[in-house]
Design a protein around this motif. Structure first.
Motif, short mmCIF file in Angstrom:
data_model
loop_
_atom_site.label_atom_id
_atom_site.label_comp_id
_atom_site.label_asym_id
_atom_site.label_seq_id
_atom_site.Cartn_x
_atom_site.Cartn_y
_atom_site.Cartn_z
N ALA A 100 0.83 -1.21 0.00
CA ALA A 100 0.00 0.00 0.00
C ALA A 100 0.86 1.26 0.00
O ALA A 100 0.58 2.23 -0.70
N SER A 103 2.44 1.83 -3.41
CA SER A 103 1.48 2.25 -4.44
C SER A 103 1.24 3.74 -4.42
O SER A 103 0.85 4.34 -5.43
N GLN A 104 1.48 4.40 -3.26
CA GLN A 104 1.29 5.84 -3.17
C GLN A 104 2.38 6.61 -3.91
O GLN A 104 2.20 7.77 -4.27
N GLY A 111 -6.75 -1.62 -10.56
CA GLY A 111 -8.03 -1.56 -9.87
C GLY A 111 -9.14 -1.17 -10.82
O GLY A 111 -9.00 -1.25 -12.04
N GLU A 115 -12.71 6.99 -7.12
CA GLU A 115 -12.43 7.65 -5.86
C GLU A 115 -13.67 7.46 -5.00
O GLU A 115 -14.79 7.75 -5.45
N ASN A 160 -11.66 1.40 4.93
CA ASN A 160 -10.93 1.69 3.71
C ASN A 160 -10.13 0.49 3.24
O ASN A 160 -10.07 0.18 2.05
N ALA A 161 -9.48 -0.19 4.20
CA ALA A 161 -8.66 -1.35 3.85
C ALA A 161 -9.50 -2.43 3.18
O ALA A 161 -9.06 -3.08 2.23
N TYR A 164 -10.25 -1.29 -0.42
CA TYR A 164 -9.06 -1.46 -1.26
C TYR A 164 -8.86 -2.93 -1.64
O TYR A 164 -8.58 -3.27 -2.79
N LYS A 165 -9.01 -3.80 -0.65
CA LYS A 165 -8.77 -5.23 -0.88
C LYS A 165 -9.73 -5.79 -1.93
O LYS A 165 -9.34 -6.62 -2.76
N ARG A 168 -9.18 -3.42 -5.63
CA ARG A 168 -7.90 -3.52 -6.31
C ARG A 168 -7.58 -4.99 -6.61
O ARG A 168 -8.05 -5.89 -5.93
#
Length: 564
Positions: A100, A103-104, A111, A115, A160-161, A164-165, A168
């Protein structure tokens, strides 16, 4: 109930058998890394002794502890606690955290390209990213994501996690998404094929007037320098003569991107930054060497307490060479350089290997004590309490760390970049009611709904027409307040009226972004900044300081009283 005999032989599970092998391989790899990259440390025999003790304790816990344990979690915890005895920026990331974090800074991720926002335990699509697979599939701003691949994505506890999981994944793979849309009774199912989603770090680039340009850089990632060059080229074609470079809130990233950007402003062969560590192999000097695209013309750089690391390298180089006027508040003060070391299981160690120094010799790293990360993390709170964020006289200079710029101006080391022109944090329109609106995303959600319901009408005008004529009416404000009340926020008329200008400008900015921003290429959010910057006290002050910036560029230091 069966009981074990006290004389039983302790049997190892398959995991226990593998554990010493894995740890031994890690140790050998660590020794190889140590012998290759580091020198001058403790003898390897001392390290081996420490490892043997740790392995012994770990095996005893795994084999004999009364309850079952997660060995991997214990190891991760042990590493984390060990590193807390070092400087505040040496850190360990498990494999998921490392992925993570990378990736920033990398050029993108795989993905579906949305947003999103979590509000009242529901995942809302803020906007489908331009050119991404979600936009192509027909997903719209305001859609509520109810499930992904039949796994529910609403209700208490959604994180959020978790989002994302689920969203993505490897490009080319299909994702089944169930959506609820305002105005439609039935849920909608979408099949979205994941693809590469680019990430951007230049948030805005536009002309303020016929000569002044504005560029906002939010971090220094893989693509930052390329984005910056593109933005600068576009603005120069539009008549750029003077530049505001906004680094506020920029936490840093790749040092090389910051020095490349500095080279665009600084002519000749000049030192930009240098690093020194215990191992001389980590000592390096970076100098300007290219013909930059903006080596002439006044430059103003905006910094604040959130500008760190690579941001400070750039601001420090420009200040030391008298190339830019630094405006705002003292920067964060991170002058330690970390080397990322990828470990065998995908986790990552970010080890501090050196300190960086500005051309004049300043170390920007603020003071810290080994093992006292909690105290270090409270520095920004201490700045607030001491009044430093509101009064330039509250900044305490270390007179023993006095340095001079090329032109002889005095600058100080030992804790961030101190601006040439101080501008206090503006809290005059804050209120508890405004904080509650932010905390529950009321302004954002109202603006999203309004934009969706009025998009066709709004799109009949240009953004410039919208910027100059559109007002958030009292009727609109009343609807927003009703949303807040339904969300459990008690109305305070006095605080509402006090913060009304902020609420109106924020709402207008977000509506502008939703309606016109989708058409922007390269990830720019010009609409938001064009609405908000004129209400920003640091920006307002900066546009009035090009006289001083021009004097600085011309070498007229005697009349440049930049500390006032």
């Amino acid at each position: 109930m069966n009981q074990e005999s006290p004389e039983r032989h302790i049997r190892n599970s398959k995991g226990t058998i593998r554990l010493p092998i894995i740890v031994s391989i890690t140790l050998v790899a660590g020794m190889l890394i140590g012998s290759t990259f580091f020198s001058g440390g403790k003898k390897l025999t001392d390290v081996a002794k420490g490892y043997a003790k740790f392995r012994e304790v770990l095996m005893l816990v795994e084999n004999n502890y009364v309850d079952s344990v997660n060995t991997e979690e214990l190891v991760d915890y042990s590493i984390t606690k060990m590193l807390e005895k070092l400087d505040p920026h040496t850190a360990y990331f498990n494999s998921e955290e490392a992925t993570a974090a990378r990736s920033q800074l990398e050029s993108g991720f795989d993905g579906i390209g949305v947003e999103f926002n979590i509000y009242n335990d529901t995942v809302y699509v803020v906007t489908p990213l331009s050119g991404g697979p979600s936009e192509a599939a027909g997903i719209l701003s305001g859609d509520r994501i109810m499930s992904v691949n039949k796994e529910p994505l609403s209700g208490p506890g959604v994180t959020n996690a978790q989002v994302y999981k689920l969203l993505r994944g490897k490009r080319g793979t299909k994702v089944e998404i169930t959506i609820e849309r305002v105005g439609l009774a039935d849920k909608m199912d979408f099949a979205v094929v994941r693809d590469r989603i680019p990430t951007y770090s230049v948030d805005a680039a536009y002309m303020v007037d016929s000569e002044v340009g504005y560029i906002k850089v939010s971090r220094f990632s893989e693509t930052t320098f390329d984005e910056f060059k593109t933005a600068l080229k576009t603005l120069k074609a539009d008549g750029l003569k003077k530049l505001i470079l906004d680094l506020r809130g920029n936490p840093g990233g790749y040092m090389e991107r910051a020095t490349s950007m500095a080279d665009e402003f600084i002519s000749g062969d000049k030192l930009l930054v240098y690093t020194e560590g215990k191992d001389s192999r980590f000592d390096r000097k970076t100098r300007s060497h290219v013909d930059g695209n903006f080596e002439k013309g006044p430059v103003i750089v905006l910094v604040d307490e959130g500008s760190a690391s690579a941001s400070e390298i750039l601001a420090g180089a420009l200040q030391d060479h008298d190339r830019a006027l630094i405006v705002g508040r003292r920067s964060y003060g991170k002058g330690l350089v970390q080397m990322p070391v990828k470990l065998s299981d995908g986790s990552e160690l970010r080890l501090t290997i050196s300190r960086y120094y500005t051309p004049s010799g300043r170390s920007i790293q603020k003071p810290y004590e080994l093992g006292k990360g909690d105290d270090y993390s409270q520095d920004l709170s201490h700045r607030y309490e001491s009044g430093e964020l509101f009064n330039a006289d509250s900044i305490k200079f270390d007179k023993t760390k006095e340095y001079k710029t090329d032109g002889g101006r005095i600058v100080y080391g030992g804790g961030g970049i101190t601006p040439d022109v101080f501008v206090p944090r503006d809290t005059t329109l804050n209120s508890k009611y405004l904080v509650e609106l932010y905390s529950k995303n009321i302004i954002r959600e109202y603006a999203l709904r309004y934009a969706n319901e009025n998009q066709k009408k709004l799109e009949k005008q240009t953004f410039d027409e919208y910027l100059n004529s559109f007002q958030i009416s009292d009727a609109m404000l009343s609807e927003l307040v009703k949303d807040a009340t339904r969300a459990g926020i008690r109305l305070n008329e006095k605080e509402l009226n006090h913060s009304k200008p902020v609420i109106q400008s924020q709402t207008k900015a977000i509506i502008g972004r939703y309606v016109w921003g989708r058409k922007q290429k390269g990830g720019l959010n010009n609409e938001v900044y064009r609405v908000l910057n004129p209400t920003d006290n640091v920006y307002q002050r900066a546009v009035l300081l090009f006289g001083k910036a021009s004097e600085l560029e011309e070498g007229n230091f005697s009349s440049l009283n930049t500390r006032k």
